[in-house]
Each structure stands twice: as C-alpha cells, then as structure tokens.
Design a protein around this motif. Structure first.
Motif, PDB file in Angstrom:
ATOM      1  N   THR A 160       0.832  -1.206   0.000  1.00 31.28           N
ATOM      2  CA  THR A 160       0.000   0.000   0.000  1.00 31.28           C
ATOM      3  C   THR A 160       0.866   1.256   0.000  1.00 31.28           C
ATOM      4  OG1 THR A 160      -1.800  -1.127   1.139  1.00 31.28           O
ATOM      5  CG2 THR A 160      -1.739   1.280   1.266  1.00 31.28           C
ATOM      6  N   THR A 161       0.588   2.150  -0.929  1.00 31.31           N
ATOM      7  CA  THR A 161       1.295   3.427  -1.055  1.00 31.31           C
ATOM      8  C   THR A 161       0.282   4.506  -1.414  1.00 31.31           C
ATOM      9  OG1 THR A 161       3.303   2.334  -1.812  1.00 31.31           O
ATOM     10  CG2 THR A 161       3.124   4.673  -2.243  1.00 31.31           C
ATOM     11  N   GLN A 162       0.484   5.710  -0.901  1.00 34.24           N
ATOM     12  CA  GLN A 162      -0.417   6.808  -1.182  1.00 34.24           C
ATOM     13  C   GLN A 162       0.299   7.899  -1.951  1.00 34.24           C
ATOM     14  OE1 GLN A 162      -2.114   8.113   2.540  1.00 34.24           O
ATOM     15  NE2 GLN A 162      -3.761   6.606   2.420  1.00 34.24           N
ATOM     16  N   PHE A 163      -0.420   8.490  -2.911  1.00 36.14           N
ATOM     17  CA  PHE A 163       0.040   9.671  -3.636  1.00 36.14           C
ATOM     18  C   PHE A 163      -0.906  10.818  -3.303  1.00 36.14           C
ATOM     19  CE2 PHE A 163       3.495   8.097  -5.738  1.00 36.14           C
ATOM     20  CZ  PHE A 163       3.240   6.953  -6.487  1.00 36.14           C
ATOM     21  N   TYR A 164      -0.363  11.861  -2.687  1.00 31.91           N
ATOM     22  CA  TYR A 164      -1.147  13.048  -2.366  1.00 31.91           C
ATOM     23  C   TYR A 164      -2.398  12.688  -1.582  1.00 31.91           C
ATOM     24  CZ  TYR A 164       1.935  14.816  -5.985  1.00 31.91           C
ATOM     25  OH  TYR A 164       3.034  15.125  -6.729  1.00 31.91           O
ATOM     26  N   GLY A 165      -2.254  11.742  -0.632  1.00 29.54           N
ATOM     27  CA  GLY A 165      -3.347  11.370   0.262  1.00 29.54           C
ATOM     28  C   GLY A 165      -4.256  10.290  -0.254  1.00 29.54           C
ATOM     29  N   ASP A 166      -4.139   9.861  -1.522  1.00 31.22           N
ATOM     30  CA  ASP A 166      -4.990   8.809  -2.081  1.00 31.22           C
ATOM     31  C   ASP A 166      -4.171   7.559  -2.335  1.00 31.22           C
ATOM     32  OD1 ASP A 166      -6.838  11.200  -4.082  1.00 31.22           O
ATOM     33  OD2 ASP A 166      -7.221  10.434  -2.061  1.00 31.22           O
ATOM     34  N   SER A 167      -4.728   6.396  -2.009  1.00 31.47           N
ATOM     35  CA  SER A 167      -4.025   5.136  -2.259  1.00 31.47           C
ATOM     36  C   SER A 167      -3.982   4.863  -3.754  1.00 31.47           C
ATOM     37  CB  SER A 167      -4.728   3.974  -1.537  1.00 31.47           C
ATOM     38  OG  SER A 167      -4.703   4.176  -0.146  1.00 31.47           O
ATOM     39  N   THR A 168      -2.832   4.403  -4.206  1.00 29.88           N
ATOM     40  CA  THR A 168      -2.664   4.113  -5.634  1.00 29.88           C
ATOM     41  C   THR A 168      -2.782   2.614  -5.857  1.00 29.88           C
ATOM     42  OG1 THR A 168      -1.193   4.328  -7.528  1.00 29.88           O
ATOM     43  CG2 THR A 168      -0.166   3.953  -5.407  1.00 29.88           C
ATOM     44  N   PRO A 169      -3.508   2.181  -6.905  1.00 27.38           N
ATOM     45  CA  PRO A 169      -3.686   0.741  -7.156  1.00 27.38           C
ATOM     46  C   PRO A 169      -2.357   0.058  -7.445  1.00 27.38           C
ATOM     47  CG  PRO A 169      -5.278   2.045  -8.415  1.00 27.38           C
ATOM     48  CD  PRO A 169      -4.297   3.011  -7.841  1.00 27.38           C
ATOM     49  N   THR A 170      -2.086  -1.022  -6.738  1.00 26.16           N
ATOM     50  CA  THR A 170      -0.851  -1.787  -6.914  1.00 26.16           C
ATOM     51  C   THR A 170      -1.210  -3.270  -6.985  1.00 26.16           C
ATOM     52  OG1 THR A 170       0.352  -0.142  -5.622  1.00 26.16           O
ATOM     53  CG2 THR A 170       1.444  -2.245  -5.995  1.00 26.16           C
ATOM     54  N   TYR A 171      -0.596  -3.999  -7.948  1.00 24.68           N
ATOM     55  CA  TYR A 171      -0.902  -5.412  -8.148  1.00 24.68           C
ATOM     56  C   TYR A 171       0.405  -6.191  -8.197  1.00 24.68           C
ATOM     57  CZ  TYR A 171      -5.141  -3.112  -9.875  1.00 24.68           C
ATOM     58  OH  TYR A 171      -6.232  -2.332 -10.008  1.00 24.68           O
ATOM     59  N   LEU A 172       0.444  -7.343  -7.525  1.00 24.59           N
ATOM     60  CA  LEU A 172       1.566  -8.270  -7.604  1.00 24.59           C
ATOM     61  C   LEU A 172       1.102  -9.474  -8.425  1.00 24.59           C
ATOM     62  CD1 LEU A 172       4.468  -8.846  -6.715  1.00 24.59           C
ATOM     63  CD2 LEU A 172       3.545 -10.027  -4.710  1.00 24.59           C
ATOM     64  N   CYS A 173       1.790  -9.714  -9.578  1.00 19.18           N
ATOM     65  CA  CYS A 173       1.306 -10.689 -10.550  1.00 19.18           C
ATOM     66  C   CYS A 173       2.324 -11.796 -10.786  1.00 19.18           C
ATOM     67  CB  CYS A 173       1.013 -10.006 -11.893  1.00 19.18           C
ATOM     68  SG  CYS A 173      -0.137  -8.632 -11.780  1.00 19.18           S
ATOM     69  N   LEU A 174       1.768 -12.977 -11.123  1.00 17.74           N
ATOM     70  CA  LEU A 174       2.587 -14.064 -11.632  1.00 17.74           C
ATOM     71  C   LEU A 174       2.920 -13.792 -13.100  1.00 17.74           C
ATOM     72  CD1 LEU A 174       0.717 -17.144 -10.132  1.00 17.74           C
ATOM     73  CD2 LEU A 174       2.820 -16.095  -9.298  1.00 17.74           C
ATOM     74  N   PRO A 175       3.918 -14.498 -13.690  1.00 14.61           N
ATOM     75  CA  PRO A 175       4.255 -14.271 -15.094  1.00 14.61           C
ATOM     76  C   PRO A 175       3.079 -14.467 -16.042  1.00 14.61           C
ATOM     77  CG  PRO A 175       6.024 -15.482 -14.018  1.00 14.61           C
ATOM     78  CD  PRO A 175       4.905 -15.390 -13.034  1.00 14.61           C
ATOM     79  N   ASP A 176       2.061 -15.259 -15.669  1.00 14.33           N
ATOM     80  CA  ASP A 176       0.920 -15.457 -16.567  1.00 14.33           C
ATOM     81  C   ASP A 176      -0.168 -14.395 -16.358  1.00 14.33           C
ATOM     82  OD1 ASP A 176      -0.732 -18.129 -14.628  1.00 14.33           O
ATOM     83  OD2 ASP A 176      -0.062 -16.126 -14.115  1.00 14.33           O
ATOM     84  N   GLY A 177       0.107 -13.375 -15.561  1.00 19.92           N
ATOM     85  CA  GLY A 177      -0.835 -12.283 -15.344  1.00 19.92           C
ATOM     86  C   GLY A 177      -1.750 -12.479 -14.159  1.00 19.92           C
ATOM     87  N   THR A 178      -1.719 -13.636 -13.513  1.00 23.69           N
ATOM     88  CA  THR A 178      -2.572 -13.878 -12.348  1.00 23.69           C
ATOM     89  C   THR A 178      -2.194 -12.914 -11.223  1.00 23.69           C
ATOM     90  OG1 THR A 178      -2.821 -16.191 -12.913  1.00 23.69           O
ATOM     91  CG2 THR A 178      -3.295 -15.559 -10.638  1.00 23.69           C
ATOM     92  N   ILE A 179      -3.202 -12.261 -10.643  1.00 27.76           N
ATOM     93  CA  ILE A 179      -2.953 -11.293  -9.575  1.00 27.76           C
ATOM     94  C   ILE A 179      -2.869 -12.039  -8.251  1.00 27.76           C
ATOM     95  CG2 ILE A 179      -3.887  -9.324  -8.322  1.00 27.76           C
ATOM     96  CD1 ILE A 179      -5.178  -8.403 -10.912  1.00 27.76           C
ATOM     97  N   ILE A 180      -1.714 -11.921  -7.604  1.00 24.82           N
ATOM     98  CA  ILE A 180      -1.495 -12.553  -6.292  1.00 24.82           C
ATOM     99  C   ILE A 180      -2.111 -11.710  -5.185  1.00 24.82           C
ATOM    100  CG2 ILE A 180       0.274 -13.275  -4.660  1.00 24.82           C
ATOM    101  CD1 ILE A 180       2.115 -13.765  -7.008  1.00 24.82           C
ATOM    102  N   SER A 181      -1.871 -10.395  -5.285  1.00 22.81           N
ATOM    103  CA  SER A 181      -2.375  -9.509  -4.236  1.00 22.81           C
ATOM    104  C   SER A 181      -2.634  -8.145  -4.852  1.00 22.81           C
ATOM    105  CB  SER A 181      -1.353  -9.395  -3.100  1.00 22.81           C
ATOM    106  OG  SER A 181      -1.826  -8.508  -2.106  1.00 22.81           O
ATOM    107  N   GLN A 182      -3.595  -7.399  -4.244  1.00 24.21           N
ATOM    108  CA  GLN A 182      -3.970  -6.070  -4.739  1.00 24.21           C
ATOM    109  C   GLN A 182      -4.019  -5.117  -3.566  1.00 24.21           C
ATOM    110  OE1 GLN A 182      -7.732  -5.893  -6.769  1.00 24.21           O
ATOM    111  NE2 GLN A 182      -7.998  -3.719  -6.408  1.00 24.21           N
ATOM    112  N   ALA A 183      -3.507  -3.903  -3.773  1.00 25.57           N
ATOM    113  CA  ALA A 183      -3.585  -2.873  -2.745  1.00 25.57           C
ATOM    114  C   ALA A 183      -4.017  -1.567  -3.417  1.00 25.57           C
ATOM    115  CB  ALA A 183      -2.226  -2.698  -2.067  1.00 25.57           C
ATOM    116  N   PRO A 184      -5.043  -0.866  -2.881  1.00 23.67           N
ATOM    117  CA  PRO A 184      -5.865  -1.311  -1.750  1.00 23.67           C
ATOM    118  C   PRO A 184      -6.865  -2.382  -2.173  1.00 23.67           C
ATOM    119  CG  PRO A 184      -6.686   0.747  -2.587  1.00 23.67           C
ATOM    120  CD  PRO A 184      -5.441   0.470  -3.359  1.00 23.67           C
ATOM    121  N   ALA A 185      -7.350  -3.133  -1.187  1.00 26.13           N
ATOM    122  CA  ALA A 185      -8.308  -4.193  -1.495  1.00 26.13           C
ATOM    123  C   ALA A 185      -9.655  -3.599  -1.913  1.00 26.13           C
ATOM    124  CB  ALA A 185      -8.491  -5.096  -0.277  1.00 26.13           C
TER     125      ALA A 185
END
Length: 983
Positions: free
Chosen positions: A181-206
């Motif tokens: 989780t990271t914020q830019f100017y007070g708003d959380s920015t969407p972040t995704y951790l993916c496997l090589p086939d594009g499968t999303i392991i985790s998303q922030a924010p949920a």
C-alpha cells in the motif's frame, strides 16, 4: 486632434486589444497542453521511483522470509538425533511473529498446524518440491487450512541424506496488501503483484470485486501505445515497462517491473483522477499567473505614463540613486587613497583604520614609509607594487586597467590579510599612469578559507599518493606471501622425488603439497576478494574440517621460514575436547598465517615462536569456543603503534623493521575476518621483549566417528620430554583414551625408567620421545632404549619440526613412527592403533572411487571453454564409465540439449565464466525451456567454476542450478556430486 485621427487611434487600439486577447488565448492553450504533458511525465517519474522502492521492499521481505524458514529448518535439523520427527516440536521452531501462519509437513504428506489441526498436502507444490530437497517460494490460491490466497515459503528438513519433512510459513493476501500500500497526495494508488501469466497474487488497496488477472484491470481503458497482448508479453518476460491509459476522468500512468530476485511482477498505476486534479490545479494556477501578468502590464503602462509626465523628477531620483550606489560601493573598502604619481602626493578619500597614524594628505614618500612599517610580508616578491613608482608604471602598462595584490599587514598587534587594488585614473601621452586610485579591502576571512582549502587539497593529494604507494606495496607483499606456500610446494616436491621408492613418504609429501596448494588458492582468493575485504562485505563459507589438520597445515607452511631463521617453535594444547568443527578453514588459516608470519618476520634468529590453543567454555549451544594465543620474542611494538596496528597500510617506523617486507595490510585483514566470525582479537606488546596476539573464535561442533578404544585400554606408555607442560599434556591425552601414562624430563631418565619397568611385571608397551632435548637427543635415547628392549617396544618421535632430514637415521636406530606437535588426540589414537593393534587408517584411493561408480551408459554434458580444464574433467569423469560430451560455451550447451531427445543427458556440469553465454545465463535459458521441454526443468545442473565465494554459490542457485563445485576440481567432491545427482 481631428475626428478622423481619433477614429484611427481607436481602431488601432481595438486591433491591438484583439491581437493581445488572441495571443493570450493561444498562450493559455499551449500552457495547458504543456502543463498536462509535464504533469503526466512527472507522475511517471514518481511512479517509477515508488514502484522501484515497493518492489525492492517486497523482494527484501520475500528473501528475508525464505532465509528465515531455511534457517529454522537448519536449526531443527541440528537437533535431530535420529530419523524420527515430532511435527508439533518442528512447527514451534519458527516464531510466528514474522508470518501469518506456519505448519510442518511430514514425508507422508500430512501437514501439522501449530494449533493441532492437520490437513493433506499431497497436491501442493511446496510439498513436492520440499520432499525433493528444494527450498523456495510459491503462490497458493486456496490454502489448506483457511482457503485464502497465500504466499508460501518452504524449506526441507534433512536427516543425513533423507528429507525428514518440509517446514512451511505463509503470508496471507491482506499482509501483502499492507506491504504494497502506497499513497500519492493522500490517495491510495492501485498496486498489483502478478505471476508471469498475469494472475494477480495480491492487490492494494483491497476492493470488493477484486480482479483475478491483470487484463481485467485495463480491459475497460484506452491504452496508449500498448495492447493487452503487449502487456501480457512484458509481464511474462519480466520486462520493465511504462505506459499511459485514458479514462473518462483523464490520463493515468502505469509502471511495471519484475522483483529483483523473483519472476513475479509489480504493477502500479497513478490514477487518472489524481492526475486530472493536479492538471486542474496547475491550470488554475497558470490562469491566475496570466491574469497577474495582465494586471502587471496595466500597472506598467500606467507607470510609464506617469514617468513620462514626471521626467525631470525621475532624472533627479536616478542621480540620487547613483550617489547611494557609489556610497554603498565605497563602504566595501576599508581605505580609498588617490595618488598623484607626477607630483608625488597622496590624498585619503576614506581611511577607517589609520586616521590617527597617517595624515589625510601628504607626500608619496610618507605613504610608502607608512605602508612599509605596517607590512607583515617577509618575501620580496610579496611586496606592494605601490611602493615603487616605476613598478606601478610597469604593472599598469597600456591595456591593463588595474592590478590586485594580497598583502599581509600588522593591524593592532594582529596579522590580517588585505586585498589592495590599484586602478589607473589618468595616463599621459605615452600611456603611462599619472594618477591612480588605491582601494584596500580586508579579506582575512576569505584568505584563511582559501589557505584551508589549499591545505585540504594538499592533504588529499598526499592521501592519494599514500594510497597509490600502499597499493604498490601491497602487490609486493602479496608476491612474498604467495612465494611462501610456493616454496613449501617446491621443497615438498623435491622431498617426494628423493623418496620415490617410499610410497608412504611420497603420499605424505603429496598431502602436504595439497595443503600448501589450498593455502595458495586461499591467498589468490584473498587478492580477488580485496575490494570486499576493504568494504567489510566479505562472506564466510561453512564446511566441516578438523582442527588437527588445520594446525598441521599451518606448521607445514611456516616451518621452512622458522627453520631458515633458526627459531624455536613452541606449540601447546590445553584441554581440547572437540577436534571436529564446522567453519571456514581457509579464512581461519589466513588469520593464523598472517599473525605467525609477522611473528617470524619480526623475531630475530634464535628467537621463540609460540602457539597455545585452548578450548574455553562456550556459551553458545552447539558451538565450541577456541582461544589461539600467538607469542614471540621479537622486537615488539610501541604503545603509539599498538593503537593503529589494525589500521590498513600501517607499519611501525622503526629501524628494526624497515628492512622487513610488508604493507601493514595483514592485520587489517585479520581484524576483518575475526570480526566477521563474531570473534575477538587482542594484542599486547613490549618493545624489545615481544608481542602476543590472542584470537578467540566460535566454531560449530560436529560429531566425529566413534572409536573403539578397548584394544588400547590399560596399556602403559612412557613420555620423555624436557618440557613439563608438554609431558603433562601428553599424559592427559593418554589417560583420556584409557592408557596408563608416565613421563620423564630427560633422555637418561627415560632410559632408566624403561630399564626399571622392563625388569618388573608391568613394562612400558610404547615410548614417546621428544626429538630435541638437551644433553641427549631423542634419537640417541631411542637408540639406547632399543638396545635395552629389543624390537618389542614401539618408539615414537614427537617433534614440532620437519623430521625428513633425520627420518632415515631415525628408522635405522629403531624409531617406528613420528607425531607432529601439537599432540592432538585423534592423531595419537591413530598412531597407537597402528603400532599396538596393527589397525591401519584407510587410505582413500581416488582412482578406485571413480571406477567404483560404474556409470556405463550414462551421459554427462560438460560445458567448459578452457581446453586443458575440459580435458582433465573428461579424463576423470570417463573413469566412471560415463560418456562425456563437451560444449565450449553456454549457448552451445543449450543448443545441444534442445537438439537431443529428453533424457539423453543425465547431468550438466556448467562453467561460469565463458564467452558468448556464461553459465548463469545458460542455466536460466535452460530452465526457461521447461515449458516446452519439461525434462529441461528437472535435469541436474551443477556449477563447476573458480567463482567459489558464498555469493557465487547463491547466484548459481538463483539462476536455476542445483549445486556448486569449485575449481580446482577435487576427486572426493566430484564423486560426491555425481552420486548425489546421478543416483
């Protein structure tokens, strides 16, 4: 003014106003576009920096977590005494404070949770990989205990050569969300951790409707310069990419990059809503600026009109302003003086410092006399030009408007620096100055800073010169250090040549040559690793070794130098209970050779070199604490030098040591290595008396082979040595192994004791004699004992020196064996068994080891660019019956694997440093082909490289290799590796 003229002026004003409005609208349009592009580019840079930080943070957490699980597995392995594993005990080894969940899987596939629950894990990757002996990390979308998405870290627990279970710890998705989780100017920015086939392991924010694949995130957006296929390709390849996308809210940025150590990809977006808000704020600011410009322009026009009406007033104000500027400039100088060179007079226009010491007007001679009296400059070339009329005319030649000089003066008892500027105010027809203006400014502070800066530059230059010379001296020192084991190798080679008919002696020489060669290899590694030593980042290896072997190797290396100077070597052991340890023998011997080498160099001929080894009580379970005390009777060190003895490139400036080679780098290396081993080193020295270094290190303990000592129990042995401490130490060892001991302190006393015991019912069954004793040597005592006892009693010579020169004579007088000082328990047991029970230590036959593997019909792919190294490896591997095929670089090896059918090769031996494609790249490329050729994901790849440091081994595993062998190739290591991977 006529009405036509008025209409014309009005029309011109309207046209000018319309043009101005058009220019403003166009400027505003260009400004908003440029502002949008700037903000998008700026956000892209912010996004790249933020993504890199998060990727490294996630990578560091994963790497640390994997190491934690591996360490826990290793700790639990060390507690196993048999193959039985208690899952509840195993799962409690790892502290749960770092992980969300931890469980242990037994070989039958049953996972045991910390709370007592169990579950089947047959189909889990971490189970199959862990049972296969691998450790690593994987993503599970349906955890066995709670069904959540988790990232699992696993490591096998071994007992002997078998896997006794797998230890697994996991992070749940909400933990990963918090991590990313990271914020830019007070708003959380969407972040995704993916496997090589594009499968999303985790998303922030949920979010409530979390996507499962990265394509779902961008499918509804308009991508700029990239398609979803391109996105999938970049993620699969682990490429770093940046692109923008458009939504009804505006332009958004996206940046993606692979984790540094893993194939997973971090994707982060800068939301369009935030970008649009920033653009709006910037455009509003720009509009305000333009409005301000318009207002300012109106004000300027009004001002210009007012100025036109008040022209005379403005001119007067300008004259007043010029006067104030002149006055302000004058304040910069302490003194201003006008000099008439033609009439020889002066006039002070300003004189802050010397109003009472010199009249405001006077003759030129008066001025020069005063200036000479206050001058503090002692060099002729630093005198003022002003003091000589002809010098002023020459310095202010035509084309030279002024000159400046730094002048040191006595001012009120204080020395200060003044900057004197002499300007030409008027010249004659010949161009010579007739009137000059002299300004004096106090620049003491600036001059002192200049002098300090110059001194700092000179100091830096001297430091650079010293560093350059130190490097040259270091190379000279390394030349000397490398020659030391080389001399040992050459000498031992000569000895072996003189005993070609004595296999035992040749085998002993070859063993010592191997020891010296390993030390030489360690020196070479030290040179290659010098940058890491200086930066404190060197690594340690962990391998089993025996203390007796290390000490014998040390004495073998140092004995030629000790003998050359006629010095006495005194080695003592105190209460050594554990001889079998785990650590880095090369680094440890590096410490010993550096310290003892210095003792030999700085001790005069006939002096004493001492080494006392003591096993202290250890506070660390599973480790032994060893104290090594090195002493000498050399020149010693001064108290001042003792404070810097461990600094790099430091040597004592003493007439007694100036002819001794060395750079002073050895002690710095010793300090670095001992500190890295979590040990300590202390030094005590007295000038003219000698020096003592005390090194304390902790080494992990390992179990030695259990020995059957029943055949030696109760046997009576006599020890003869003029050193009571050595006698007592030998007797303690003899009693400890069940024998009965006695000792005498001279050769004659020993003979008498043997004669007395021989006439009784309890004779001595063996005699240990020191070689060098006063009055009667060990050889003479052995000869006379043999005359009394005949051939029945084995006689052993004990010595800290190379006995090769007396071996033939000793054999002739009846000596049966030789033992090196210090006397270790294992060596004493071996010799006693050979002499008293006939049990001979098994000698490793390397040729038989290779031929006993029987690998007929198996194929080995050898990747090596050095033809000689390849020929040696082919010869050795060919002795196992296996067929060897050779590739000269990693690219050829990859092609050969792809050209052959699956299973054609049984193992790949991979060099690292090769042209075209190195070993790391080749291993990565081979594993990458596993999708189309599953066998290439399983075929064993073993590194065979001269890159033998701990980080090189980690790099090999990270690139997809299974194991690592270091050059030069050792037969036992080769056999062990082939047995491990070609079962």
């Amino acid at each position: 003014m006529s009405s036509a003229e008025t209409r014309r002026q009005t029309r011109n004003l309207i046209i000018a106003a319309l043009v101005a409005v058009a220019v403003l609208i166009g400027s505003l349009f260009l400004f908003t576009n440029a502002n949008t592009d700037r903000i998008v580019a700026q956000n892209s840079q912010y996004l790249e920096s933020s993504s890199g930080q998060t990727a490294r943070r996630v990578d560091d957490v994963f790497t640390t977590s994997l190491r934690t699980v591996q360490t826990a597995a290793s700790i639990y392995e060390s507690t196993l005494t048999n193959g039985t594993v208690d899952p509840e005990e195993a799962v409690n080894v790892l502290d749960l404070s770092q992980f969300d969940h931890t469980f242990f899987i037994t070989p039958d596939g049953i996972a045991y949770n910390r709370d007592g629950r169990t579950a089947e894990a047959f189909d889990r990757y971490y189970y199959t990989a862990g049972i296969a002996g691998e450790s690593g990390m994987c993503f599970i979308d349906n955890a066995i205990f709670d069904g959540q998405n988790v990232v699992a870290f696993f490591a096998p627990v071994h007992y002997e050569d078998q896997v006794a279970g797998v230890m697994v710890s996991v992070y749940r998705e909400d933990t990963l969300t918090e991590l990313m989780t990271t914020q830019f100017y007070g708003d959380s920015t969407p972040t995704y951790l993916c496997l090589p086939d594009g499968t999303i392991i985790s998303q922030a924010p949920a979010t409530e409707d979390e996507p499962t694949n990265i394509d779902e995130v961008f499918s509804s957006h308009e991508l700029d310069g990239i398609t979803l296929s391109d996105l999938d390709s970049d993620i699969a390849s682990g490429n770093t990419a940046s692109f923008t996308y458009r939504t009804p809210e505006g332009v958004g940025n996206t940046y993606m990059m692979k984790l540094p150590s893993y194939d997973w990809v971090l994707v982060r977006s800068f939301p369009a809503s935030i970008t649009n808000g920033m653009i709006s704020k910037a455009n509003i600011s720009g509009t305000i600026v333009i409005a301000g410009v318009l207002i300012a322009a109106a004000v300027v026009v009004g001002v210009l009109m007012a100025q036109a009406r008040r022209k005379n007033i403005e001119l007067l104000l300008e004259r007043q302003e010029a006067t104030r500027i002149i006055d302000a400039s004058t304040n910069l100088f302490n003194s201003l003086v006008s000099v008439d060179l033609v009439h020889g007079t002066y006039e002070y226009l300003k004189n802050e410092d010397n109003q009472e010491l010199l009249p405001s007007r006077g003759t030129y001679d008066q001025l020069c006399t005063y200036l000479k009296n206050v001058s503090a400059s002692d060099a002729e070339d630093n005198q003022l030009v002003l003091l000589d009329t002809e010098a002023v005319k020459a310095a202010l030649a035509p084309g030279t408007p002024f000159i400046q000089q730094d002048w040191k003066v006595n001012h009120g008892g204080e020395v200060r620096w003044h900057q004197v500027s002499t300007l030409s105010l008027a010249r004659n027809a010949a161009g010579e100055p007739t009137d000059v203006l002299v300004t004096v400014q106090d620049v003491t502070d600036a001059k002192e800073q200049e002098i300090a800066s110059r001194q700092a530059l000179e100091d830096a230059f001297q430091a650079a010169e010293h560093a350059s010379q130190a490097k040259s001296d270091f190379l000279n020192s390394m030349s000397h250090d490398i020659r030391t084991p080389m001399n040992s190798i050459m000498g031992l080679t000569a000895i072996a040549g003189m005993h070609v008919n004595d296999p035992e002696r040749v085998r002993e020489c070859l063993g010592n040559i191997t020891s010296a060669s390993k030390h030489l290899l360690g020196l070479i590694n030290e040179v290659l690793d010098m940058a890491k030593i200086e930066s404190g980042t060197i690594g340690l290896s962990e391998e089993p070794f025996d203390l007796p072997e290390s000490i014998e190797n040390l004495i073998t290396i140092m004995n030629p130098q000790i003998a050359a100077k006629g010095q006495i070597l005194d080695v003592q052991l105190v209460d050594i209970k554990h001889e079998h340890v785990i650590g880095d023998p090369t680094r440890l011997q590096q410490v010993f050779v550096n310290i003892m080498g210095n003792s030999i160099k700085f001790t005069p001929e006939g002096g004493t070199i001492g080494l006392r080894i003591t096993e202290l009580q250890s506070r660390i379970p599973g480790s032994g604490c060893y104290e090594f005390v090195f002493s000498d009777t050399g020149c010693g060190m001064s108290p001042e030098f003792l404070k810097t003895v461990f600094d790099p490139f430091t040597r004592a400036n003493d007439s007694r040591t100036t002819k001794v080679e060395g750079t002073g780098l050895g002690m710095a290396i010793v300090k670095s290595v001992v500190t890295l081993m979590s040990g300590s080193i202390d030094v005590a020295s007295v000038e003219g008396e000698g020096t003592t270094f005390t090194v304390v290190v902790h080494l992990k303990l390992r179990d030695g082979e259990r020995e059957d000592l029943s055949d030696l129990e109760g046997i009576r042995v006599l020890v003869v040595d003029d050193d009571p401490v050595a006698c007592e130490g030998a007797c303690i060892l003899l009693d400890d192994i069940g024998m009965r001991s006695a000792y005498e302190l001279s050769g004659q006393a020993g003979i008498d004791a043997v004669v007395t015991a021989d006439t009784s019912q309890d004779p001595f069954r063996a005699v240990i004699l020191d070689w060098r004793m006063p009055e009667m040597s060990g050889l003479e005592a052995a000869k006379r004992i043999r005359e009394v006892t005949g051939e029945n009693v084995p006689i052993i010579i004990l010595s800290a020196y190379d006995w090769s020169m007396i071996e033939q004579e000793a054999r002739e007088v009846g000596v049966d064996a030789f033992i090196s000082k210090p006397l270790f328990r294992s060596r004493l047991v071996q010799v006693m068994k050979e002499l008293l029970t006939g049990e001979v230590k098994t000698i490793i036959d390397e040729k038989a080891m290779l031929e006993g593997l029987t690998y007929e019909g198996r194929r080995v792919l050898l990747t090596e660019d050095n033809m000689m190294a390849a020929a040696i490896a082919e010869e050795l591997i060919g002795m196992t019956g296996a067929e060897v095929e050779h590739a000269e670089n990693g690219k050829l090896a990859l092609d050969m694997l792809l050209e052959r059918d699956p299973g054609y090769y049984d193992i790949v031996l991979m060099d690292i440093q090769m042209p075209v494609m190195n070993g790391y790249e080749a291993a990565t490329a081979i594993r990458a082909e596993a999708g189309g050729r599953p066998d290439l994901g399983d075929i064993p790849i073993v590194a065979l490289s001269a890159d033998a440091f701990a980080e090189d081994i980690r790099h090999a595993h990270a690139s997809g290799m299974n194991d690592h062998m270091s050059k030069p190739l050792e037969i036992e290591t080769l056999v062990r590796m082939l047995q491990k991977w070609m079962k």
